[in-house]
Design a protein around this motif. Structure first.
Motif, PDB file in Angstrom:
ATOM      1  N   ASP A 230       0.802  -1.226   0.000  1.00 19.93           N
ATOM      2  CA  ASP A 230       0.000   0.000   0.000  1.00 19.93           C
ATOM      3  C   ASP A 230       0.833   1.272   0.000  1.00 19.93           C
ATOM      4  O   ASP A 230       0.301   2.359   0.186  1.00 19.93           O
ATOM      5  N   ASP A 231       2.126   1.132  -0.191  1.00 20.55           N
ATOM      6  CA  ASP A 231       2.996   2.294  -0.215  1.00 20.55           C
ATOM      7  C   ASP A 231       2.480   3.288  -1.256  1.00 20.55           C
ATOM      8  O   ASP A 231       2.180   2.906  -2.379  1.00 20.55           O
ATOM      9  N   GLY A 232       2.332   4.530  -0.874  1.00 16.80           N
ATOM     10  CA  GLY A 232       1.906   5.529  -1.851  1.00 16.80           C
ATOM     11  C   GLY A 232       0.393   5.712  -1.896  1.00 16.80           C
ATOM     12  O   GLY A 232      -0.104   6.622  -2.540  1.00 16.80           O
ATOM     13  N   ARG A 233      -0.360   4.852  -1.230  1.00 13.90           N
ATOM     14  CA  ARG A 233      -1.821   5.049  -1.202  1.00 13.90           C
ATOM     15  C   ARG A 233      -2.142   6.277  -0.368  1.00 13.90           C
ATOM     16  O   ARG A 233      -1.446   6.581   0.599  1.00 13.90           O
ATOM     17  N   THR A 234      -3.247   6.949  -0.740  1.00 17.40           N
ATOM     18  CA  THR A 234      -3.565   8.153   0.033  1.00 17.40           C
ATOM     19  C   THR A 234      -4.327   7.839   1.306  1.00 17.40           C
ATOM     20  O   THR A 234      -4.520   8.679   2.152  1.00 17.40           O
ATOM     21  N   LYS A 235      -4.808   6.599   1.416  1.00 19.25           N
ATOM     22  CA  LYS A 235      -5.391   6.211   2.700  1.00 19.25           C
ATOM     23  C   LYS A 235      -4.958   4.791   3.041  1.00 19.25           C
ATOM     24  O   LYS A 235      -4.627   4.005   2.151  1.00 19.25           O
ATOM     25  N   VAL A 236      -4.975   4.496   4.329  1.00 19.42           N
ATOM     26  CA  VAL A 236      -4.474   3.178   4.727  1.00 19.42           C
ATOM     27  C   VAL A 236      -5.596   2.182   4.988  1.00 19.42           C
ATOM     28  O   VAL A 236      -5.339   0.997   5.128  1.00 19.42           O
ATOM     29  N   THR A 237      -6.818   2.679   5.074  1.00 17.77           N
ATOM     30  CA  THR A 237      -7.925   1.776   5.377  1.00 17.77           C
ATOM     31  C   THR A 237      -8.572   1.285   4.080  1.00 17.77           C
ATOM     32  O   THR A 237      -8.240   1.752   2.994  1.00 17.77           O
ATOM     33  N   ASN A 238      -9.523   0.372   4.209  1.00 20.28           N
ATOM     34  CA  ASN A 238     -10.066  -0.297   3.023  1.00 20.28           C
ATOM     35  C   ASN A 238     -11.030   0.566   2.227  1.00 20.28           C
ATOM     36  O   ASN A 238     -11.708   1.429   2.774  1.00 20.28           O
ATOM     37  N   GLU A 239     -11.089   0.256   0.929  1.00 21.64           N
ATOM     38  CA  GLU A 239     -11.945   1.041   0.023  1.00 21.64           C
ATOM     39  C   GLU A 239     -13.410   0.998   0.433  1.00 21.64           C
ATOM     40  O   GLU A 239     -14.121   1.972   0.355  1.00 21.64           O
ATOM     41  N   GLY A 240     -13.865  -0.159   0.834  1.00 24.70           N
ATOM     42  CA  GLY A 240     -15.295  -0.329   1.118  1.00 24.70           C
ATOM     43  C   GLY A 240     -15.701   0.136   2.505  1.00 24.70           C
ATOM     44  O   GLY A 240     -16.810  -0.128   2.946  1.00 24.70           O
ATOM     45  N   LEU A 241     -14.790   0.799   3.185  1.00 25.32           N
ATOM     46  CA  LEU A 241     -15.066   1.196   4.574  1.00 25.32           C
ATOM     47  C   LEU A 241     -15.490   2.661   4.650  1.00 25.32           C
ATOM     48  O   LEU A 241     -14.775   3.542   4.176  1.00 25.32           O
ATOM     49  N   GLN A 242     -16.654   2.908   5.231  1.00 26.45           N
ATOM     50  CA  GLN A 242     -17.116   4.282   5.477  1.00 26.45           C
ATOM     51  C   GLN A 242     -16.839   4.581   6.941  1.00 26.45           C
ATOM     52  O   GLN A 242     -17.351   3.883   7.817  1.00 26.45           O
ATOM     53  N   GLN A 243     -16.060   5.639   7.195  1.00 23.97           N
ATOM     54  CA  GLN A 243     -15.662   5.895   8.575  1.00 23.97           C
ATOM     55  C   GLN A 243     -16.126   7.251   9.050  1.00 23.97           C
ATOM     56  O   GLN A 243     -16.025   8.232   8.320  1.00 23.97           O
ATOM     57  N   GLY A 244     -16.588   7.292  10.267  1.00 24.94           N
ATOM     58  CA  GLY A 244     -16.992   8.571  10.825  1.00 24.94           C
ATOM     59  C   GLY A 244     -16.722   8.624  12.313  1.00 24.94           C
ATOM     60  O   GLY A 244     -16.426   7.612  12.950  1.00 24.94           O
ATOM     61  N   TYR A 245     -16.799   9.830  12.830  1.00 28.66           N
ATOM     62  CA  TYR A 245     -16.674  10.003  14.279  1.00 28.66           C
ATOM     63  C   TYR A 245     -17.852  10.839  14.740  1.00 28.66           C
ATOM     64  O   TYR A 245     -18.462  11.566  13.953  1.00 28.66           O
ATOM     65  N   CYS A 246     -18.218  10.711  15.983  1.00 29.29           N
ATOM     66  CA  CYS A 246     -19.206  11.645  16.504  1.00 29.29           C
ATOM     67  C   CYS A 246     -18.699  12.198  17.829  1.00 29.29           C
ATOM     68  O   CYS A 246     -18.036  11.497  18.606  1.00 29.29           O
ATOM     69  N   VAL A 247     -18.933  13.477  17.998  1.00 28.13           N
ATOM     70  CA  VAL A 247     -18.476  14.142  19.217  1.00 28.13           C
ATOM     71  C   VAL A 247     -19.622  14.069  20.222  1.00 28.13           C
ATOM     72  O   VAL A 247     -20.705  14.587  19.983  1.00 28.13           O
ATOM     73  N   VAL A 248     -19.355  13.378  21.310  1.00 32.42           N
ATOM     74  CA  VAL A 248     -20.405  13.110  22.287  1.00 32.42           C
ATOM     75  C   VAL A 248     -19.967  13.629  23.651  1.00 32.42           C
ATOM     76  O   VAL A 248     -18.873  13.272  24.110  1.00 32.42           O
ATOM     77  N   PRO A 249     -20.774  14.447  24.309  1.00 26.49           N
ATOM     78  CA  PRO A 249     -20.398  14.873  25.656  1.00 26.49           C
ATOM     79  C   PRO A 249     -20.260  13.649  26.563  1.00 26.49           C
ATOM     80  O   PRO A 249     -21.049  12.698  26.422  1.00 26.49           O
ATOM     81  N   SER A 250     -19.290  13.670  27.459  1.00 26.20           N
ATOM     82  CA  SER A 250     -19.018  12.484  28.293  1.00 26.20           C
ATOM     83  C   SER A 250     -20.275  11.899  28.900  1.00 26.20           C
ATOM     84  O   SER A 250     -20.488  10.682  28.883  1.00 26.20           O
ATOM     85  N   ALA A 251     -21.134  12.756  29.438  1.00 22.75           N
ATOM     86  CA  ALA A 251     -22.301  12.268  30.185  1.00 22.75           C
ATOM     87  C   ALA A 251     -23.267  11.491  29.300  1.00 22.75           C
ATOM     88  O   ALA A 251     -24.032  10.671  29.789  1.00 22.75           O
ATOM     89  N   LYS A 252     -23.203  11.752  27.989  1.00 23.03           N
ATOM     90  CA  LYS A 252     -24.192  11.118  27.107  1.00 23.03           C
ATOM     91  C   LYS A 252     -23.651   9.907  26.372  1.00 23.03           C
ATOM     92  O   LYS A 252     -24.341   9.328  25.526  1.00 23.03           O
ATOM     93  N   ARG A 253     -22.416   9.562  26.644  1.00 22.71           N
ATOM     94  CA  ARG A 253     -21.799   8.486  25.853  1.00 22.71           C
ATOM     95  C   ARG A 253     -22.639   7.204  25.841  1.00 22.71           C
ATOM     96  O   ARG A 253     -22.918   6.638  24.801  1.00 22.71           O
ATOM     97  N   PHE A 254     -23.032   6.764  27.016  1.00 23.97           N
ATOM     98  CA  PHE A 254     -23.753   5.493  27.018  1.00 23.97           C
ATOM     99  C   PHE A 254     -25.125   5.611  26.334  1.00 23.97           C
ATOM    100  O   PHE A 254     -25.545   4.707  25.612  1.00 23.97           O
ATOM    101  N   ILE A 255     -25.780   6.735  26.552  1.00 24.81           N
ATOM    102  CA  ILE A 255     -27.110   6.906  25.946  1.00 24.81           C
ATOM    103  C   ILE A 255     -26.992   6.897  24.414  1.00 24.81           C
ATOM    104  O   ILE A 255     -27.828   6.329  23.721  1.00 24.81           O
ATOM    105  N   VAL A 256     -25.934   7.520  23.917  1.00 21.95           N
ATOM    106  CA  VAL A 256     -25.732   7.528  22.458  1.00 21.95           C
ATOM    107  C   VAL A 256     -25.453   6.103  21.972  1.00 21.95           C
ATOM    108  O   VAL A 256     -26.016   5.647  20.978  1.00 21.95           O
ATOM    109  N   LEU A 257     -24.614   5.395  22.719  1.00 25.57           N
ATOM    110  CA  LEU A 257     -24.318   4.012  22.328  1.00 25.57           C
ATOM    111  C   LEU A 257     -25.591   3.172  22.352  1.00 25.57           C
ATOM    112  O   LEU A 257     -25.881   2.421  21.407  1.00 25.57           O
ATOM    113  N   TYR A 258     -26.335   3.313  23.414  1.00 26.17           N
ATOM    114  CA  TYR A 258     -27.577   2.550  23.557  1.00 26.17           C
ATOM    115  C   TYR A 258     -28.525   2.850  22.392  1.00 26.17           C
ATOM    116  O   TYR A 258     -29.083   1.929  21.777  1.00 26.17           O
ATOM    117  N   SER A 259     -28.664   4.130  22.074  1.00 27.91           N
ATOM    118  CA  SER A 259     -29.570   4.516  20.985  1.00 27.91           C
ATOM    119  C   SER A 259     -29.069   3.942  19.657  1.00 27.91           C
ATOM    120  O   SER A 259     -29.852   3.458  18.844  1.00 27.91           O
TER     121      SER A 259
END
Ligand SMILES: Nc1ncnc2c1ncn2[C@@H]1O[C@H](COP(=O)(O)OP(=O)(O)OP(=O)(O)O)[C@@H](O)[C@H]1O
Length: 608
Positions: free
Chosen positions: A331-360
């Motif tokens: 993969d030398d020279g690839r612009t990303k290291v993860t797989n093509e078919g992978l959609q990745q995201g993050y969500c910013v969650v206040p500490s107190a709500k982490r479990f509720i967000v996970l549960y939901s």
């Protein structure tokens, strides 16, 4: 082929798993339809047709009708990704293949499907034995992946090999095929003892490699065995004594047998293979590896493989190779290291709500196959108990469980069409679990490299798709800079407050009144803080910046419980016990997201 082992799954279990693997690519991904693509980008948001998350309750009742509606919307996984008709994929694949020096031989070109891990070269073009070729055909593989195409020829030619290729790109066969061929070419019999040893970091990964080796040896006479911690030492010793030609092992148990199993014949060892090589030098394997390498015959071939490579691999190279190895970085020279078919995201969650967000999130994902990563065994245990209490069925796996439970959970999740697995990083490396839809990183990984391995449990193999979601609290946002520097593309996913289940007070009551849950919650809360404090990227994950009131809420406490933290001394013990990634070894920075020791360090290998 004779299999000298009893601590492994039955052949029918293995066969069933393989069937599921083969149907992995065409399996429908309920998230890949045009209608649901938008949900995919905002998994926490929901849409108007979805169930009223705000009306959720602590009993976890799932509106069945909505789940059915979702299924009706489902189309095929590959939609929009098949690209075999216009030649673009072929061109792209050819372009990649031509980069390598090994492109000297004219090989048959065929079209390959989408994700970019495949080469255009068939296994038939290798000079493999009939027995191996038949076994590969039985597995359903015709063409090699790129790492296989580039690593197998030099490996077969007797060279030492250092192979790097992204997760799920077929590294296991890249080292097992030459291993099996080597044993067959020199006609190894049980009388000769062990000719090839494969070392890997976890027991489940050893079991998995053992299975693939078992298939590959189907038409061969050579013997196969496995030695791992947690299994019966005596039974393993008996097998070894009968002569295991190809041995799959975790480091501690291997060292134990090398030192104490009297009739272990390893003086004829021809090849040592280390999978997940960078990991093998972490935790407390480093010392064991030094001793193992000291005991093994020097006159042998060595091969190291991993999806991520760090300074530690170079340390291992110095330690274990006799000659300058061939370095293959697909993969030398690839612009990303993860797989093509992978959609990745993050969500910013206040500490107190982490479990509720996970549960939901989990409530909305009951028809999916989901892995959720936590930073400690206690946290896995607590969250699994809690989720089951509120009627969300889940499995859990971590390093403090008895091996029998670990193995049965591993197989059960492998078999499952859908389900939730809560896990620690014991499941982050190498596991090839069929058709995982979502990887959720509830607690942050220790480094970008571990992020890459965790998300690598989905979107594996050719043309596969998957999704990943990283939870970050606002204080941790800087981690994104490191992910970017490590060539990991992540988008922001938003969650809608309105859609979150309104269950915090129910959960606090539940945890307040149930003795076992309360105790588990305290243990989990305590180890969360300890793990946080032992995080190697301290500039971002600083335990002293945490809002303990809010953190406690995510463990369903109305007030932070009194726990014995003694952060500085316990954390330093934890650090010593677990990872050696602190201080000068790592030197994380944005321009050095993997913490390589010194960018100017001369490589100990040549490019191939
Ligand atoms: N030549 C091939 N053609 C098609 N599929 C293949 C081929 N070789 C391997 N695979 C499949 O690709 C998947 C991933 O392979 P494997 O587990 O070896 O990946 P890996 O590179 O070792 O991943 P990781 O870095 O996560 O350990 C497996 O399901 C395997 O069966």
């Amino acid at each position: 082929m004779a299999v000298l082992d009893e601590n492994v799954p039955s052949s029918s279990e293995v066969e069933a798993m393989n069937k599921r693997r083969k149907r992995k690519t065409p399996k429908k991904n309920p998230l890949s339809t045009a209608t649901e693509e938008s949900e995919l980008q905002n998994p926490m948001k929901g849409d108007e047709e979805e169930e009223e998350e705000g009306e959720g309750d602590a009993e976890g009742n799932v509106p069945e009708e909505n789940m059915k509606n979702k299924k009706r919307k489902t189309k095929t996984k590959k939609e929009g990704h098949e690209d075999t008709g216009d030649g673009k994929v072929e061109e792209a694949v050819e372009g990649q293949v031509e980069k390598g020096e090994e492109k000297k031989n004219q090989k048959k070109k065929v079209k390959t499907g989408g994700s970019g891990i495949m080469s255009t070269v068939s296994f038939d073009s290798l000079e493999l034995s009939e027995n191996t070729l038949r076994a590969i055909k039985d597995m359903g593989f015709e063409h090699m992946t790129q790492i296989q195409d580039r690593a197998i020829p030099p490996f077969l030619a007797g060279k030492d090999v250092l192979g790097a290729a992204r997760t799920g790109s077929g590294k296991t066969l890249a080292f097992l095929i030459p291993a099996v061929e080597l044993l067959q070419r020199i006609s190894f019999t049980p009388y000769n003892g062990t000719g090839v040893i494969v070392i890997c970091p976890t027991r489940e990964l050893a079991i998995q490699i053992h299975e693939v080796a078992n298939e590959l040896l189907k038409y061969h006479s050579q013997t196969l065995g496995i030695v791992t911690g947690g299994s019966s030492r005596q039974a393993e010793a008996n097998h070894i004594t009968r002569g295991v030609n190809l041995l799959i092992a975790t480091p501690g148990r291997l060292l134990d047998h090398l030192q104490h199993t009297k009739n272990f014949v390893f003086k004829n060892l021809k090849c040592l293979i280390i999978d997940e090589a960078d990991r093998i030098l972490e935790t407390n394997f480093e010392e064991e590896m030094k001793q193992i390498i000291k005991l093994l015959p020097k006159n042998r071939q060595t091969a190291l493989f991993s999806a991520t490579q760090t300074q530690k691999v170079e340390d291992l190279v110095r330690l274990s190779f006799q000659s300058t190895p061939v370095y293959i970085d697909v993969d030398d020279g690839r612009t990303k290291v993860t797989n093509e078919g992978l959609q990745q995201g993050y969500c910013v969650v206040p500490s107190a709500k982490r479990f509720i967000v996970l549960y939901s999130f989990l409530k909305r994902s009951l028809s999916k196959k989901v892995m959720v990563f936590f930073s400690s065994c206690n946290s896995v245990t607590f969250h699994a108990d809690l989720l089951r209490h509120i009627k969300i069925d889940c499995m859990d796996i971590h390093g403090k469980q008895k091996q029998q439970k670990r193995t049965s959970t591993f197989f059960a999740f492998n078999k499952a069409e859908k389900g939730i697995l809560l896990c620690t990083d014991v499941a982050a490396r190498g596991l090839d679990i069929p058709a995982v839809d979502w990887i959720v990183q509830y607690d942050p990984p220790d480094e970008p490299k571990e992020y890459i391995h965790r998300v690598g449990r989905t979107a594996r193999g050719e043309g596969s798709k998957g999704n990943a979601l990283l939870f970050l609290i606002p204080e941790e946002l800087q981690f994104l800079r490191y992910l970017k520097a490590a060539k990991v593309p992540v988008k922001e996913y938003e969650f809608s407050d309105k859609r979150l289940a309104n269950v915090q007070s129910h959960l606090e009551k539940l945890v307040g009144s149930n003795y076992h849950l309360n105790k588990a919650a305290k243990d989990a809360y305590r180890t969360y803080l300890l793990a946080y404090n032992s995080h190697s990227m301290k500039d971002i994950f600083n335990v002293h910046r945490l809002d303990l009131q809010a953190i406690a809420a995510s463990f369903c406490f109305s007030n932070p419980p009194k726990v014995n933290l003694n952060i500085d001394s316990s954390a330093s013990k934890l650090r010593k016990k677990t990872r050696k990634v602190e201080g000068s070894r790592n030197r994380f920075s944005e321009s050095n997201p993997y913490g390589k020791k010194n960018a100017e360090d001369e490589r100990q290998f040549v490019r191939y």
